[in-house]
Design a protein around this motif. Structure first.
Motif, PDB file in Angstrom:
ATOM      1  N   ILE A 194       0.826  -1.213   0.000  1.00 20.71           N
ATOM      2  CA  ILE A 194       0.000   0.000   0.000  1.00 20.71           C
ATOM      3  C   ILE A 194       0.860   1.261   0.000  1.00 20.71           C
ATOM      4  CG2 ILE A 194      -1.625   1.339   1.410  1.00 20.71           C
ATOM      5  CD1 ILE A 194      -2.815  -1.412   2.277  1.00 20.71           C
ATOM      6  N   LYS A 195       1.983   1.207   0.678  1.00 27.03           N
ATOM      7  CA  LYS A 195       2.869   2.369   0.789  1.00 27.03           C
ATOM      8  C   LYS A 195       3.306   2.879  -0.574  1.00 27.03           C
ATOM      9  CE  LYS A 195       7.028   3.826   3.286  1.00 27.03           C
ATOM     10  NZ  LYS A 195       8.099   3.371   4.224  1.00 27.03           N
ATOM     11  N   ASN A 196       3.458   1.978  -1.534  1.00 27.40           N
ATOM     12  CA  ASN A 196       3.937   2.362  -2.864  1.00 27.40           C
ATOM     13  C   ASN A 196       2.889   2.159  -3.961  1.00 27.40           C
ATOM     14  OD1 ASN A 196       6.772   2.991  -2.149  1.00 27.40           O
ATOM     15  ND2 ASN A 196       6.820   0.841  -1.553  1.00 27.40           N
ATOM     16  N   ALA A 197       1.645   1.944  -3.558  1.00 26.31           N
ATOM     17  CA  ALA A 197       0.589   1.681  -4.542  1.00 26.31           C
ATOM     18  C   ALA A 197       0.186   2.955  -5.271  1.00 26.31           C
ATOM     19  CB  ALA A 197      -0.626   1.078  -3.846  1.00 26.31           C
ATOM     20  N   SER A 198      -0.139   2.802  -6.539  1.00 29.76           N
ATOM     21  CA  SER A 198      -0.695   3.921  -7.310  1.00 29.76           C
ATOM     22  C   SER A 198      -2.134   4.143  -6.859  1.00 29.76           C
ATOM     23  CB  SER A 198      -0.669   3.587  -8.799  1.00 29.76           C
ATOM     24  OG  SER A 198      -1.583   2.536  -9.076  1.00 29.76           O
ATOM     25  N   PHE A 231     -13.601  -5.814  17.399  1.00 34.64           N
ATOM     26  CA  PHE A 231     -12.955  -5.603  16.110  1.00 34.64           C
ATOM     27  C   PHE A 231     -12.252  -4.249  15.998  1.00 34.64           C
ATOM     28  CE2 PHE A 231     -16.588  -8.514  14.776  1.00 34.64           C
ATOM     29  CZ  PHE A 231     -15.813  -9.655  14.921  1.00 34.64           C
ATOM     30  N   ALA A 232     -12.075  -3.571  17.120  1.00 32.61           N
ATOM     31  CA  ALA A 232     -11.424  -2.256  17.111  1.00 32.61           C
ATOM     32  C   ALA A 232     -10.057  -2.279  16.418  1.00 32.61           C
ATOM     33  CB  ALA A 232     -11.308  -1.720  18.532  1.00 32.61           C
ATOM     34  N   PRO A 233      -9.204  -3.297  16.641  1.00 30.37           N
ATOM     35  CA  PRO A 233      -7.903  -3.294  15.955  1.00 30.37           C
ATOM     36  C   PRO A 233      -8.027  -3.352  14.434  1.00 30.37           C
ATOM     37  CG  PRO A 233      -7.856  -4.796  17.826  1.00 30.37           C
ATOM     38  CD  PRO A 233      -9.291  -4.392  17.632  1.00 30.37           C
ATOM     39  N   ILE A 234      -9.015  -4.078  13.930  1.00 34.97           N
ATOM     40  CA  ILE A 234      -9.211  -4.143  12.474  1.00 34.97           C
ATOM     41  C   ILE A 234      -9.702  -2.807  11.947  1.00 34.97           C
ATOM     42  CG2 ILE A 234     -10.494  -5.239  10.589  1.00 34.97           C
ATOM     43  CD1 ILE A 234     -10.657  -7.745  12.226  1.00 34.97           C
ATOM     44  N   TYR A 235     -10.688  -2.230  12.621  1.00 32.74           N
ATOM     45  CA  TYR A 235     -11.204  -0.934  12.191  1.00 32.74           C
ATOM     46  C   TYR A 235     -10.085   0.107  12.160  1.00 32.74           C
ATOM     47  CZ  TYR A 235     -16.009  -2.672  12.890  1.00 32.74           C
ATOM     48  OH  TYR A 235     -17.182  -3.382  12.816  1.00 32.74           O
ATOM     49  N   LYS A 236      -9.244   0.092  13.177  1.00 33.60           N
ATOM     50  CA  LYS A 236      -8.145   1.060  13.259  1.00 33.60           C
ATOM     51  C   LYS A 236      -7.172   0.871  12.106  1.00 33.60           C
ATOM     52  CE  LYS A 236      -4.610   2.728  16.533  1.00 33.60           C
ATOM     53  NZ  LYS A 236      -3.397   2.474  15.745  1.00 33.60           N
ATOM     54  N   TRP A 237      -6.796  -0.391  11.847  1.00 34.70           N
ATOM     55  CA  TRP A 237      -5.819  -0.658  10.784  1.00 34.70           C
ATOM     56  C   TRP A 237      -6.390  -0.311   9.413  1.00 34.70           C
ATOM     57  CZ3 TRP A 237      -5.357  -4.189   6.642  1.00 34.70           C
ATOM     58  CH2 TRP A 237      -4.064  -4.273   6.082  1.00 34.70           C
ATOM     59  N   ILE A 238      -7.618  -0.695   9.158  1.00 34.38           N
ATOM     60  CA  ILE A 238      -8.252  -0.390   7.871  1.00 34.38           C
ATOM     61  C   ILE A 238      -8.348   1.114   7.660  1.00 34.38           C
ATOM     62  CG2 ILE A 238     -10.479  -0.470   6.650  1.00 34.38           C
ATOM     63  CD1 ILE A 238     -10.766  -3.342   7.547  1.00 34.38           C
ATOM     64  N   SER A 239      -8.645   1.830   8.737  1.00 31.67           N
ATOM     65  CA  SER A 239      -8.711   3.294   8.643  1.00 31.67           C
ATOM     66  C   SER A 239      -7.336   3.882   8.341  1.00 31.67           C
ATOM     67  CB  SER A 239      -9.258   3.872   9.951  1.00 31.67           C
ATOM     68  OG  SER A 239      -9.239   5.285   9.925  1.00 31.67           O
ATOM     69  N   GLU A 240      -6.311   3.398   9.025  1.00 31.94           N
ATOM     70  CA  GLU A 240      -4.948   3.894   8.799  1.00 31.94           C
ATOM     71  C   GLU A 240      -4.487   3.637   7.371  1.00 31.94           C
ATOM     72  OE1 GLU A 240      -3.187   3.219  13.343  1.00 31.94           O
ATOM     73  OE2 GLU A 240      -2.833   1.742  11.764  1.00 31.94           O
ATOM     74  N   GLN A 241      -4.890   2.496   6.818  1.00 30.36           N
ATOM     75  CA  GLN A 241      -4.490   2.150   5.450  1.00 30.36           C
ATOM     76  C   GLN A 241      -5.460   2.691   4.397  1.00 30.36           C
ATOM     77  OE1 GLN A 241      -1.485   0.713   5.094  1.00 30.36           O
ATOM     78  NE2 GLN A 241      -1.418   0.795   7.340  1.00 30.36           N
ATOM     79  N   GLU A 242      -6.511   3.357   4.869  1.00 28.12           N
ATOM     80  CA  GLU A 242      -7.523   3.982   3.983  1.00 28.12           C
ATOM     81  C   GLU A 242      -8.104   2.963   3.008  1.00 28.12           C
ATOM     82  OE1 GLU A 242      -5.485   7.316   2.226  1.00 28.12           O
ATOM     83  OE2 GLU A 242      -5.684   8.527   4.042  1.00 28.12           O
ATOM     84  N   LEU A 243      -8.570   1.869   3.574  1.00 27.47           N
ATOM     85  CA  LEU A 243      -9.075   0.766   2.748  1.00 27.47           C
ATOM     86  C   LEU A 243     -10.584   0.664   2.725  1.00 27.47           C
ATOM     87  CD1 LEU A 243      -6.536  -2.058   3.698  1.00 27.47           C
ATOM     88  CD2 LEU A 243      -6.667  -0.787   1.547  1.00 27.47           C
ATOM     89  N   TYR A 244     -11.258   1.553   3.424  1.00 24.22           N
ATOM     90  CA  TYR A 244     -12.724   1.482   3.486  1.00 24.22           C
ATOM     91  C   TYR A 244     -13.330   2.786   2.981  1.00 24.22           C
ATOM     92  CZ  TYR A 244     -17.443   0.612   5.202  1.00 24.22           C
ATOM     93  OH  TYR A 244     -18.809   0.415   5.288  1.00 24.22           O
ATOM     94  N   GLU A 245     -14.297   2.646   2.073  1.00 19.15           N
ATOM     95  CA  GLU A 245     -14.967   3.812   1.512  1.00 19.15           C
ATOM     96  C   GLU A 245     -16.308   4.019   2.209  1.00 19.15           C
ATOM     97  OE1 GLU A 245     -15.687   5.636  -2.900  1.00 19.15           O
ATOM     98  OE2 GLU A 245     -16.198   3.524  -2.599  1.00 19.15           O
ATOM     99  N   GLN A 246     -16.430   5.106   2.953  1.00 21.86           N
ATOM    100  CA  GLN A 246     -17.679   5.397   3.653  1.00 21.86           C
ATOM    101  C   GLN A 246     -18.778   5.707   2.653  1.00 21.86           C
ATOM    102  OE1 GLN A 246     -18.276   5.189   6.834  1.00 21.86           O
ATOM    103  NE2 GLN A 246     -16.220   4.996   7.690  1.00 21.86           N
ATOM    104  N   LYS A 247     -19.971   5.171   2.970  1.00 20.03           N
ATOM    105  CA  LYS A 247     -21.113   5.410   2.087  1.00 20.03           C
ATOM    106  C   LYS A 247     -21.818   6.702   2.466  1.00 20.03           C
ATOM    107  CE  LYS A 247     -21.878   0.506   1.207  1.00 20.03           C
ATOM    108  NZ  LYS A 247     -22.801  -0.649   1.318  1.00 20.03           N
TER     109      LYS A 247
END
Length: 300
Positions: A217-221, A284-300
Motif C-alpha cells: 500500500i505504501k507504494n501503490a498507485s 474488532f477495534a484493531p481491524i477498524y483502526k488498521w483499515i482506517s490507517e491504510q484507507e481501505l474502506y470507503e464510507q457510504k
C-alpha cells in the motif's frame, strides 16, 4: 503480471528483521497436533464455551425467552460456527499460498516463500486440531460453500496481495471474535486452551499479512489502492454483520427458534442489535483502526 509488480509483494526493509523472527519462532515452536492440548481431559459441555453476553441473541427479546439449557446449547453451536469458519479458511489457505509459490517461483523473495510455506503447514495442523475438537465435542461443521467460492475461484488469478489482504481480514475477524469471547476463567478449560494455542500461531500470521499489505500500500498507485478499497469495503459490509448471526444454526438446534431464519428483517434486527453493535466495535477495534490507517474502506 510483470516481475516488477510481483517484487512489491514483499516486506519493506525495516520489517525484514521482524519477518526473520517470525520464521525463527515458527521453527522453534511448531504446533504438535498430538499434544498441543490435553485431549484426554475431555470437554465439559456443562460449562460455557464462550461468554454468555456474547451470544448472538443477547440483548434482544428472543434471548429472554430462552431457557438456561437453550442458552447453553446456542453458545456451543455458535462456537461450532466460529471453528467451522477457521476450518474453511485454514484448509483453503495452503492451496492458495502454495499456489503462489508454484506460480511465481523465484520471483518471490526467499523469506516470503519460506513463510508462505510455514503459514501453510501451520494452517493444516490447525485444521486437524479444530476438526478433532468438533468431533470430541460432538458439534457440527457448518457449510463452507460461500467462503470456498470466494477464495478458490477468484483470488488465485489476482495479484497475490489481494489474496493476502482478503484472507488477513477473514482470519483477523475470526481470531478477534474467538479470543474476545473465550479467554475468561469461566470458560470450559479445553475450549479456552484451544483458542489460546491457536492464537500463538495466528498472531504471527496476522503480523505477516499486515506487513506485506502495508508495504504494498505504501507504494501503490491511486488505481492500485482503489482496487484494494473495492475489495475490502463490500467485504467488511457483509462480514461483520454476518459474524453476529448465521442462519445455518437453525439446522442444529434441538428447539425451534422464535422466528424464521428466512425473515430478513428479523435477521437484520439481530445483527444490528445494540448489543451486537457494541460488541463488534469493541472486539474488532484493531481491524477498524488498521483499515482506517491504510484507507481501505470507503464510507457510504
Amino acid at each position: 503480471m510483470r516481475v516488477s509488480e510481483l517484487k512489491r509483494f514483499d516486506v519493506e526493509p525495516k520489517k525484514q528483521r521482524g519477518l526473520a523472527k517470525l520464521i525463527e519462532t515458527s521453527h522453534k515452536r511448531p504446533m504438535n497436533f498430538a499434544d498441543v492440548l490435553p485431549w484426554e481431559q475431555g470437554i465439559d459441555k456443562s460449562k460455557p464455551p464462550k461468554l454468555p453476553e456474547h451470544c448472538w441473541f443477547y440483548g434482544t427479546p428472543y434471548y429472554d425467552k430462552l431457557t438456561d439449557e437453550q442458552k447453553q446449547e446456542l453458545l456451543w453451536l455458535q462456537v461450532a460456527r466460529d471453528i467451522s469458519m477457521f476450518i474453511t479458511l485454514e484448509q483453503t489457505l495452503p492451496v492458495l499460498y502454495m499456489g503462489y509459490i508454484n506460480k511465481y517461483g523465484e520471483d518471490l523473495s526467499k523469506e516470503v516463500t519460506e513463510y508462505l510455506m510455514i503459514f501453510s503447514k501451520e494452517e493444516i495442523v490447525h485444521t486437524m486440531m479444530f476438526k478433532r475438537y468438533l468431533k470430541d465435542a460432538e458439534l457440527p461443521l457448518y457449510s463452507s460453500e460461500y467462503a470456498s467460492k470466494n477464495l478458490l475461484d477468484r483470488l488465485p488469478d489476482m495479484h497475490p496481495i489481494m489474496g493476502v489482504l482478503y484472507t488477513l481480514i477473514l482470519e483477523w475477524v475470526a481470531e478477534l471474535g474467538a479470543m474476545h469471547s473465550t479467554q475468561s476463567e469461566s470458560i470450559e478449560p479445553l475450549t479456552k486452551e484451544l483458542f489460546h494455542e491457536h492464537h500463538i500461531d495466528e498472531a504471527r500470521h496476522i503480523s505477516f499479512g499486515k506487513w506485506i499489505c502495508e508495504s504494498y500500500i505504501k507504494n501503490a498507485s491511486p488505481e492500485e489502492h482503489n482496487t484494494l478499497v473495492d475489495l475490502i469495503t463490500p467485504m467488511m459490509d457483509r462480514l461483520i454483520p454476518a459474524f453476529a448471526f448465521n442462519p445455518e444454526i437453525a439446522k442444529y438446534t434441538s428447539f425451534d427458534l422464535q422466528f424464521s431464519v428466512d425473515d430478513e428483517e428479523v435477521i437484520e434486527a439481530i445483527r444490528q442489535s445494540e448489543s451486537n453493535q457494541a460488541l463488534n466495535q469493541k472486539r474488532f477495534a484493531p481491524i477498524y483502526k488498521w483499515i482506517s490507517e491504510q484507507e481501505l474502506y470507503e464510507q457510504k
